[in-house]
Scaffold this motif. Structure first.
Motif, PDB file in Angstrom:
ATOM      1  N   PRO A 510       0.804  -1.229   0.000  1.00  9.78           N
ATOM      2  CA  PRO A 510       0.000   0.000   0.000  1.00  9.78           C
ATOM      3  C   PRO A 510       0.832   1.271   0.000  1.00  9.78           C
ATOM      4  O   PRO A 510       0.408   2.299  -0.555  1.00  9.78           O
ATOM      5  CB  PRO A 510      -0.835  -0.120   1.280  1.00  9.78           C
ATOM      6  CG  PRO A 510      -0.134  -1.132   2.124  1.00  9.78           C
ATOM      7  CD  PRO A 510       0.518  -2.080   1.170  1.00  9.78           C
ATOM      8  N   ARG A 511       2.010   1.251   0.619  1.00  8.79           N
ATOM      9  CA  ARG A 511       2.819   2.475   0.626  1.00  8.79           C
ATOM     10  C   ARG A 511       3.214   2.855  -0.788  1.00  8.79           C
ATOM     11  O   ARG A 511       3.088   4.008  -1.214  1.00  8.79           O
ATOM     12  CB  ARG A 511       4.067   2.258   1.492  1.00  8.79           C
ATOM     13  CG  ARG A 511       4.699   3.553   2.009  1.00  8.79           C
ATOM     14  CD  ARG A 511       5.467   4.323   0.956  1.00  8.79           C
ATOM     15  NE  ARG A 511       6.752   3.725   0.638  1.00  8.79           N
ATOM     16  CZ  ARG A 511       7.551   4.162  -0.316  1.00  8.79           C
ATOM     17  NH1 ARG A 511       7.200   5.204  -1.061  1.00  8.79           N
ATOM     18  NH2 ARG A 511       8.697   3.571  -0.570  1.00  8.79           N
ATOM     19  N   LEU A 512       3.669   1.871  -1.562  1.00 11.91           N
ATOM     20  CA  LEU A 512       4.071   2.139  -2.933  1.00 11.91           C
ATOM     21  C   LEU A 512       2.866   2.374  -3.840  1.00 11.91           C
ATOM     22  O   LEU A 512       2.943   3.163  -4.789  1.00 11.91           O
ATOM     23  CB  LEU A 512       4.923   0.992  -3.465  1.00 11.91           C
ATOM     24  CG  LEU A 512       6.371   0.960  -2.956  1.00 11.91           C
ATOM     25  CD1 LEU A 512       7.082  -0.287  -3.463  1.00 11.91           C
ATOM     26  CD2 LEU A 512       7.120   2.206  -3.394  1.00 11.91           C
ATOM     27  N   VAL A 513       1.759   1.694  -3.558  1.00 14.20           N
ATOM     28  CA  VAL A 513       0.536   1.984  -4.305  1.00 14.20           C
ATOM     29  C   VAL A 513       0.190   3.461  -4.141  1.00 14.20           C
ATOM     30  O   VAL A 513      -0.134   4.173  -5.094  1.00 14.20           O
ATOM     31  CB  VAL A 513      -0.633   1.097  -3.827  1.00 14.20           C
ATOM     32  CG1 VAL A 513      -1.954   1.598  -4.417  1.00 14.20           C
ATOM     33  CG2 VAL A 513      -0.405  -0.356  -4.223  1.00 14.20           C
ATOM     34  N   GLY A 514       0.289   3.941  -2.893  1.00 10.45           N
ATOM     35  CA  GLY A 514      -0.035   5.332  -2.629  1.00 10.45           C
ATOM     36  C   GLY A 514       0.872   6.304  -3.361  1.00 10.45           C
ATOM     37  O   GLY A 514       0.402   7.239  -4.029  1.00 10.45           O
ATOM     38  N   SER A 515       2.187   6.103  -3.265  1.00  9.77           N
ATOM     39  CA  SER A 515       3.108   7.079  -3.866  1.00  9.77           C
ATOM     40  C   SER A 515       3.105   7.015  -5.394  1.00  9.77           C
ATOM     41  O   SER A 515       3.199   8.050  -6.060  1.00  9.77           O
ATOM     42  CB  SER A 515       4.526   6.871  -3.319  1.00  9.77           C
ATOM     43  OG  SER A 515       4.992   5.569  -3.599  1.00  9.77           O
ATOM     44  N   THR A 516       3.000   5.808  -5.964  1.00  9.93           N
ATOM     45  CA  THR A 516       2.992   5.718  -7.434  1.00  9.93           C
ATOM     46  C   THR A 516       1.661   6.202  -8.016  1.00  9.93           C
ATOM     47  O   THR A 516       1.638   6.876  -9.049  1.00  9.93           O
ATOM     48  CB  THR A 516       3.277   4.286  -7.906  1.00  9.93           C
ATOM     49  OG1 THR A 516       2.326   3.385  -7.304  1.00  9.93           O
ATOM     50  CG2 THR A 516       4.684   3.852  -7.523  1.00  9.93           C
ATOM     51  N   LEU A 537      -5.719   9.609  -8.074  1.00  7.56           N
ATOM     52  CA  LEU A 537      -5.555  10.342  -6.823  1.00  7.56           C
ATOM     53  C   LEU A 537      -6.416   9.749  -5.715  1.00  7.56           C
ATOM     54  O   LEU A 537      -5.988   9.680  -4.551  1.00  7.56           O
ATOM     55  CB  LEU A 537      -5.894  11.818  -7.024  1.00  7.56           C
ATOM     56  CG  LEU A 537      -4.901  12.604  -7.887  1.00  7.56           C
ATOM     57  CD1 LEU A 537      -5.447  13.980  -8.230  1.00  7.56           C
ATOM     58  CD2 LEU A 537      -3.554  12.742  -7.168  1.00  7.56           C
ATOM     59  N   GLU A 538      -7.622   9.312  -6.043  1.00  9.47           N
ATOM     60  CA  GLU A 538      -8.454   8.665  -5.023  1.00  9.47           C
ATOM     61  C   GLU A 538      -7.873   7.318  -4.611  1.00  9.47           C
ATOM     62  O   GLU A 538      -7.945   6.929  -3.443  1.00  9.47           O
ATOM     63  CB  GLU A 538      -9.882   8.523  -5.538  1.00  9.47           C
ATOM     64  CG  GLU A 538     -10.611   9.870  -5.610  1.00  9.47           C
ATOM     65  CD  GLU A 538     -12.071   9.732  -5.994  1.00  9.47           C
ATOM     66  OE1 GLU A 538     -12.421   8.717  -6.661  1.00  9.47           O
ATOM     67  OE2 GLU A 538     -12.865  10.635  -5.650  1.00  9.47           O
ATOM     68  N   GLU A 539      -7.253   6.621  -5.563  1.00 13.00           N
ATOM     69  CA  GLU A 539      -6.559   5.381  -5.216  1.00 13.00           C
ATOM     70  C   GLU A 539      -5.402   5.678  -4.255  1.00 13.00           C
ATOM     71  O   GLU A 539      -5.203   4.977  -3.252  1.00 13.00           O
ATOM     72  CB  GLU A 539      -6.029   4.696  -6.470  1.00 13.00           C
ATOM     73  CG  GLU A 539      -5.285   3.386  -6.185  1.00 13.00           C
ATOM     74  CD  GLU A 539      -4.671   2.777  -7.432  1.00 13.00           C
ATOM     75  OE1 GLU A 539      -4.576   1.526  -7.486  1.00 13.00           O
ATOM     76  OE2 GLU A 539      -4.275   3.534  -8.346  1.00 13.00           O
ATOM     77  N   ALA A 540      -4.660   6.739  -4.542  1.00  6.38           N
ATOM     78  CA  ALA A 540      -3.561   7.125  -3.663  1.00  6.38           C
ATOM     79  C   ALA A 540      -4.071   7.503  -2.280  1.00  6.38           C
ATOM     80  O   ALA A 540      -3.483   7.131  -1.256  1.00  6.38           O
ATOM     81  CB  ALA A 540      -2.797   8.298  -4.273  1.00  6.38           C
ATOM     82  N   LEU A 541      -5.181   8.236  -2.239  1.00  7.87           N
ATOM     83  CA  LEU A 541      -5.749   8.663  -0.960  1.00  7.87           C
ATOM     84  C   LEU A 541      -6.164   7.463  -0.111  1.00  7.87           C
ATOM     85  O   LEU A 541      -5.841   7.392   1.086  1.00  7.87           O
ATOM     86  CB  LEU A 541      -6.956   9.574  -1.230  1.00  7.87           C
ATOM     87  CG  LEU A 541      -7.746  10.036  -0.006  1.00  7.87           C
ATOM     88  CD1 LEU A 541      -6.862  10.832   0.942  1.00  7.87           C
ATOM     89  CD2 LEU A 541      -8.949  10.865  -0.434  1.00  7.87           C
TER      90      LEU A 541
END
Length: 865
Positions: A510-516, A537-541
């Protein structure tokens, strides 16, 4: 040890800021306490308790504050606090214990790793202290000052910190009384303070025990009764030195011949301390000696931690026995969970451990590091690993916890640790170099990231290309590189990197999902691909919120807001932004990247909703947060929004000042796409002032002519061209309006469409255009766009004010409209009722009215509330 004081570990932070109680069986010293009281009552801004180690300075200060009815903050310092950012963070956190509003805007910024300039920091603190003290005066006629105690202030040597303290003393607020407990005089203007009768000081001569106090100390604390001759000799030999007397008393408890022992006691303080410590330790059971020796590495002690380090299972009981035996152990909380050794005693224990058992040190530190890791305290774990000399473990811990340290706990410390690693170890770690790249991105120092990006790529090349870990690292590097490319205006390259990065990351990270996903969403937004941007952006959020990554969450919301604003989705923008702000500020009490931008966009919406006072407050808060945290992009957005607000409320000079400030920040380096917004607002002001030639020159300098294709990226400039054409009565004004309308309709940029329709109505489109704008704008609450352009029949131009309202008058007017009484307004704004009357009189005069109801009606007609 710095790790023991991380703001992310409340259990260990509490002793750091804990207001201590006097030690058990401590000798009361009413004469000295009375002198301290006298200095406080005389409103001296500073009390200095200065004496060598072991004279009972801390005990005396604890006795004194136990008698105070006022608010007290206590900050225990050590060597690691000789860092301006760390010191200021704990200072503000301590002051917030006495009043929550002190440093309310400073602390989130400091916790995020940003240190404002000294002038900004000191001014903010002084203003907050004055306001908090006035607030207490409304409840308490003559409140005592806030007392802030710095224990062990001698560890503070950095000129930058001493300069901050000196600045606080140079203009002492009536609500603050500093107490410095120190082994040596600090580099502060003490002579000047003495000459001005602004200093209370106690020194070694004041703190020495006389014979009567020595007798009481030994009798009440250790049940010892000596002859008068022995008391005289012991007082002379120790020179009334508290720690020497305590050690002597511990030794005397087991000596058959007290007179002989006292007669043999001689030498310097250091000799007596060393001799008596050896004497006391030698007379302890071996189990106690081993416990003391093995736990000497710990600056904070708890039963569970000591069990892990020593291999025992009864450490909690042992700590209680040591406390009962008066063996130089000090409780740090009221529950008996955390303790520390007396500093001198700890120094000697550590010296003994180094001299006689050095081989055991690495193992002790390793076990401490492992305990802290198990208890999710990575900072302490890293520091003990460093003390153990296990640099490979340090690398492993930093790679594991680096993102958390960077975004939630201690970014400056993380960078210091990485740079302190052997160069070979650092260069071999693509993860650590990537962390340094992200650190520079988050703090806006983009150019400094380049060498670490190159090092990350080089280290990555040494790993197996198809390994899962390699792909994850490659994704992290590409995401960071995408942000750097965007800053340089390389939009297509940035999008390609972000797409590649997101494709490499599995959902289980999830950390990398968020930043990428964040990098991809930002790249899509800048490219004007809104639907894809919102999805990413909503996926990152969501990914960020799942792991409490508040920095990624805040940046995602900021960019969502920058999409929803031109799309005209104001209500969704406000709901999402306020929810994330509340969650972030409550959860971590820090200021993540772009928090100022989020506040600024919210301010823009409330301004559009014609809630001018609330908008102004939000925008000013956004600007302060951006300035305090050194985030130029956020500061530019807030300044531009304030410029628009001031321009439309008749404050032309303020509008020009905000524009000038934003321009200076742009010149220092900011993302290229921000410049267009600055030019657009500059043109709006120039057109309003009739400076059409200057406006045209600014527009031409952008390289975007009026006839260029209209896109999301050029909206601001094309709308600015349209304003200029309307002012020039240009024949192509309506044609440009039609092109902007067509582009906005095609791409769903409803916010842009509303503005284009309103301006198009003035350019010749007439009432049909205006009616359509109203139809689109009313569901989302649009108001100012109509009144600003003289198209609302119920509104009058703001320039019809006799004289613009001041900021304070606007605040009073807003509260009058809410129906508050003068007394309630005075309480809300922390001012006197007479001051409220003064501002109301000014409001009536500028609005040309005589009554409150008329003032509110007139203000609403002018769009001021």
């Amino acid at each position: 040890m710095a790790s023991m004081r991380t703001l992310a570990t409340p259990l260990l932070l509490m002793p750091k800021l804990h207001r201590p109680a006097p030690p058990r069986r401590a000798l009361a010293r009413p004469g000295l306490v009375a002198r301290l009281h006298a200095g406080l009552e005389a409103r001296h801004p500073l009390t200095l308790i200065a004496a060598p180690a072991g004279y009972g300075k801390t005990t005396l200060a604890a006795q004194w504050i136990a008698h105070l009815n006022g608010a007290v903050a206590w900050l225990s310092l050590d060597e690691a606090d000789d860092d301006p950012l760390r010191f200021c963070t704990y200072l503000v956190a301590a002051l917030q214990q006495v009043h929550p509003d002190i440093g309310a805007e400073l602390l989130p910024v400091l916790r995020a790793g940003h240190l404002p300039s000294q002038a900004t920091l000191v001014t903010t603190l002084l203003n907050d202290l004055e306001a908090a003290y006035v607030d207490r005066q409304t409840v308490e006629p003559s409140p005592t000052p806030f007392v802030c105690v710095f224990d062990d202030f001698h560890v503070i040597q950095r000129p930058a910190i001493l300069s901050i303290v000196q600045a606080l003393l140079a203009h002492p607020p009536v609500g603050l009384h500093l107490v410095l407990v120190t082994r040596e005089d600090p580099a502060l203007p003490l002579a000047r303070l003495r000459a001005r009768d602004q200093l209370t000081e106690l020194r070694a001569a004041d703190l020495r025990f006389n014979e009567v106090e020595t007798a009481l100390f030994l009798q009440t604390g250790m049940d010892l009764a000596l002859t008068e001759a022995d008391l005289t000799r012991l007082t002379e030999r120790t020179e009334g030195w508290a720690v020497g007397l305590q050690l002597a008393g511990l030794s005397l408890q087991t000596h058959a011949d007290p007179t002989a022992f006292v007669a043999a006691l001689s030498g310097s303080h250091r000799f007596i301390l060393s001799y008596l410590t050896e004497e006391v330790l030698a007379r302890q059971p071996s189990s106690v000696q081993h416990f003391l020796r093995d736990t000497a590495i710990l600056t904070r002690l708890s039963g569970d931690l000591c069990d892990a380090v020593t291999g025992r299972s009864d450490s909690a009981d042992m700590l209680e026995r040591l406390l009962a035996a008066n063996l130089f152990i000090i409780p740090l909380d009221d529950e008996g969970r955390w303790y520390r050794y007396h500093h001198l005693f700890a120094d000697l224990l550590q010296h003994t451990l180094q001299r006689k058992h050095a081989a055991s040190l690495p193992g002790l530190h390793q076990r401490a590091s492992q305990w802290y890791e198990r208890h999710d305290m990575p900072i302490a774990s890293v520091e003990h690993a460093r003390a153990a000399g296990d640099m490979q473990r340090v690398v492993t811990l930093l790679e594991e916890y680096g993102w958390r340290l960077l975004t939630r706990e201690d970014a400056p410390m993380l960078q210091q640790w990485i740079h302190a690693l052997p160069q070979a170890l650092r260069q071999r770690s693509p993860r650590l170099n990537t962390l340094l790249v992200w650190a520079h991105i988050l703090h806006g120092t983009y150019q400094q990231a380049t060498p670490y990006l190159a090092a990350a790529h080089a280290a990555l090349a040494d790993l197996p290309p198809e390994a899962t870990e390699t792909r994850a690292l490659q994704a992290d590097i590409l995401a960071a590189e995408s942000f750097l490319a965007q800053v340089q205006g390389q939009m297509l390259e940035a999008l390609g990197m972000a797409q590649q990065a997101r494709s490499l990351v599995p959902e289980a990270q999830p950390r990398l999902v968020g930043s990428t996903a964040l990098a991809l969403g930002v790249a899509y937004r800048v490219a004007g691909r809104f639907d894809e941007a919102v999805a990413s952006l909503e996926e990152a959020l969501h990914a960020a919120q799942a792991i409490d990554d508040h920095v990624t969450a805040m940046v995602a919301v900021a960019h969502l807001a920058l999409i929803w604003s031109p799309q005209g989705r104001l209500r969704r923008l406000v709901a999402s932004a306020e929810a994330v702000l509340e969650r972030t500020e409550v959860a971590v009490q820090m200021a993540p990247l772009m928090i100022g931008t989020v506040h600024a966009v919210l301010g823009q919406v409330y301004y559009e909703w014609n809630q001018v006072a609330k908008a102004r407050a939000l925008l000013q808060h956004a600007l302060r947060m951006a300035q305090l945290s050194s985030q130029p992009t956020s500061a530019i957005y807030a300044s531009l929004s304030l410029a628009r607000l001031c321009q439309e409320t008749g404050e032309a000079e303020a509008a020009a000042r905000y524009l000038r400030d934003a321009g200076e920040l742009l010149a220092q380096g900011a993302p290229a796409w921000v410049r267009l917004d600055w030019v657009a607002q500059q043109v709006a002001l120039l057109v309003a002032q009739g400076q059409l030639a200057e406006a045209e020159a600014s527009l031409t300098a952008t390289g975007i002519p009026a006839e260029a294709p209209v896109t999301y990226r050029t909206d601001a400039i094309h709308l600015a061209w349209l304003r200029w054409m309307i002012a020039r009565h240009h024949p192509q004004a309506l044609a440009l309006a039609e092109r902007i309308v067509q582009s906005a309709e095609t791409d769903g940029r409803t916010g842009t469409l509303i503005y284009a329709l309103v301006l198009g109505a003035k350019a010749g489109g007439g009432t049909a255009w205006l009616a359509r704008a109203r139809q689109l704008g009313e569901p989302e609450g649009y108001q100012r766009v109509f009144s600003e352009n003289d198209l609302d029949q119920q509104a009058l131009p703001a320039q019809e004010l006799i004289e613009p309202l001041t900021e304070r008058e606007c605040e009073v007017l807003y509260l009058l409209a809410e129906g508050l009484t003068y007394a309630q307004i005075a309480e809300r704004l922390i001012i006197s009722i007479n001051t409220v009357r003064y501002h109301v009189k000014g409001i009536y005069g500028k609005l040309g009215v005589a009554k409150q109801v008329q003032a509110v009606e007139r203000a609403r007609a002018l769009g001021l509330i």
